[in-house]
Motif scaffolding. Structure first.
Motif, PDB file in Angstrom:
ATOM      1  N   GLU A 132       0.832  -1.209   0.000  1.00 31.39           N
ATOM      2  CA  GLU A 132       0.000   0.000   0.000  1.00 31.39           C
ATOM      3  C   GLU A 132       0.866   1.259   0.000  1.00 31.39           C
ATOM      4  N   THR A 133       1.896   1.252   0.858  1.00 31.35           N
ATOM      5  CA  THR A 133       2.746   2.443   0.979  1.00 31.35           C
ATOM      6  C   THR A 133       3.508   2.700  -0.319  1.00 31.35           C
ATOM      7  N   GLY A 134       3.960   1.623  -0.975  1.00 33.03           N
ATOM      8  CA  GLY A 134       4.690   1.776  -2.238  1.00 33.03           C
ATOM      9  C   GLY A 134       3.834   2.467  -3.291  1.00 33.03           C
ATOM     10  N   LEU A 135       2.593   2.013  -3.419  1.00 22.63           N
ATOM     11  CA  LEU A 135       1.698   2.616  -4.426  1.00 22.63           C
ATOM     12  C   LEU A 135       1.375   4.060  -4.041  1.00 22.63           C
ATOM     13  N   PHE A 136       1.111   4.262  -2.749  1.00 24.95           N
ATOM     14  CA  PHE A 136       0.767   5.605  -2.264  1.00 24.95           C
ATOM     15  C   PHE A 136       1.893   6.595  -2.577  1.00 24.95           C
ATOM     16  N   LEU A 137       3.142   6.216  -2.260  1.00 25.84           N
ATOM     17  CA  LEU A 137       4.250   7.162  -2.478  1.00 25.84           C
ATOM     18  C   LEU A 137       4.499   7.392  -3.968  1.00 25.84           C
TER      19      LEU A 137
END
Ligand code: ASP
Length: 359
Positions: free
Chosen positions: A110-115
């Motif tokens: 999730e964090t990878g896509l968000f950033l």
């Protein structure tokens, strides 16, 4: 090493290491016992850095900051906002050469896509690398993989790698990829394969991989806004399965849910029992995205059947990524409305879902 706040008074360039917690900062209850019995997010990022001090690249200055120290299964919207702002502000800081984020692997997806979706273009334009990393074994396990992952991430963030552009990457197990392509795909395996696309060795960048990265970056034209902590639209993931019932959809009517990600079977197929309720959901203004519960492959519009107008196919986005993408798309569309511009959540979602695949 120092743990100054992001806007530090540092006078010479440094790598900023942001701590989020996870297994890399975890402690096994009995270090020589079962390493899977542990608590994530126990050690501060400064301590993790002190464990690798002797291996740090010569002449590289490090500044660290603890953003959170959690088991990443507990990641929240508000923490993503906090991390996104920390990354964005730090990228703007002339003293920051690159950023490393230590993170739990459960929701690194999730964090990878968000950033990527909120800071990817900015990092690329500034020529700075943001590197997510984590570990499969806690810090006190005999074969802990965290220290080597952390060192590799710092190297990737700090070394002028010929031709490798700024952007949002992830490094695990000696290999790097775009952060939006890293995901945990095995519940327990130590050093399980974690990538959904080809990766490159940290030491030797593969030219065909690099051209794939550049194609993705060329297609990503503009970052989406970071939602305010309390303004993330509520989006749920629902899985289609044998014995599915319409009530699973109807249940959300009258709630504040703004979108549903449907993890369908196979190519994103939805149980017939859901179909009427999904039409009603669209009529009520609930955004719908169709993805696959298989965990791999591309979901195309109108395959296997014609999509109800308004429902989007997820492309290569897994359900957790599609959920973040839909939240960001809904938020961006809300802001557009305020600015009097006519872009819809589907316009923003398509920008993310249609990014080229790295092969
Ligand atoms: N539960 C841990 C976390 O995501 C798992 C890990 O870091 O590997 O924080």
């Amino acid at each position: 090493m120092s743990s100054n706040p992001v806007k530090s008074a540092e006078k010479s360039p440094y790598i900023l290491v942001l701590g989020m917690g996870g297994t890399i900062a975890g402690l096994a209850r009995e270090p020589k016992g079962n390493p899977l019995q542990y608590e994530a997010g126990q050690l501060g990022v400064e301590l993790l850095l002190s464990h690798v001090e002797s291996g740090l690249p010569a002449g590289i200055k490090i500044v660290s900051r603890q953003v959170a120290n959690i088991n990443s299964r507990n990641l929240s919207d508000a923490l993503l906002t906090q991390l996104g702002i920390a990354v964005h502000d730090s990228l703007a800081d002339l003293m920051v050469m690159g950023i490393v984020i230590t993170h739990g692997t459960d929701t690194i997806e999730e964090t990878g896509l968000f950033l990527q979706a909120t800071c990817g273009k900015y990092a690329q334009t500034l020529g700075k690398r943001v590197i997510l990393t984590g570990a499969m074994l806690p810090a006190n396990a005999p074969k802990a993989d965290g220290p080597s992952n952390l060192l590799d991430a710092i190297r990737w963030a700090s070394t002028p790698i010929d031709n490798c552009p700024g952007g949002i990457y992830a490094v695990m197990d000696g290999r790097g990829c775009l952060a939006m392509d890293l995901a945990k795909r095995h519940a327990t395996a130590i050093n399980a394969p974690l990538r959904d696309s080809p990766s490159s060795s940290v030491g030797l960048i593969n030219p065909s991989w690099l051209s794939g990265i550049k194609a993705v970056q060329a297609a990503w034209n503009e970052d989406l806004p970071i939602p305010k902590a309390n303004e993330w639209p509520w989006v749920e993931i629902l899985t289609s399965h044998a014995g599915a019932r319409a009530q699973t959809i109807v249940h959300w009517f009258g709630s504040d849910v703004k979108g549903l990600v449907l993890a369908g079977t196979g190519m994103g197929g939805i149980h017939d029992e859901w179909k009427g309720a999904l039409d009603q959901a669209l009529g009520r203004g609930i955004a719908l995205v169709r993805t696959s519960r298989t965990g791999a492959g591309t979901i195309y519009s109108d395959i296997p059947e014609k999509d109800t107008p308004g429902c989007m196919a997820s492309g290569t986005l897994s359900a957790p990524r599609a959920r973040i993408a839909l939240q960001l798309a809904l938020n961006a569309a809300n802001q557009e409305k305020l600015n009097g511009k006519p872009l819809t959540w589907q316009d923003f979602f398509a920008r993310i879902a249609d990014l080229p695949e790295i092969r």
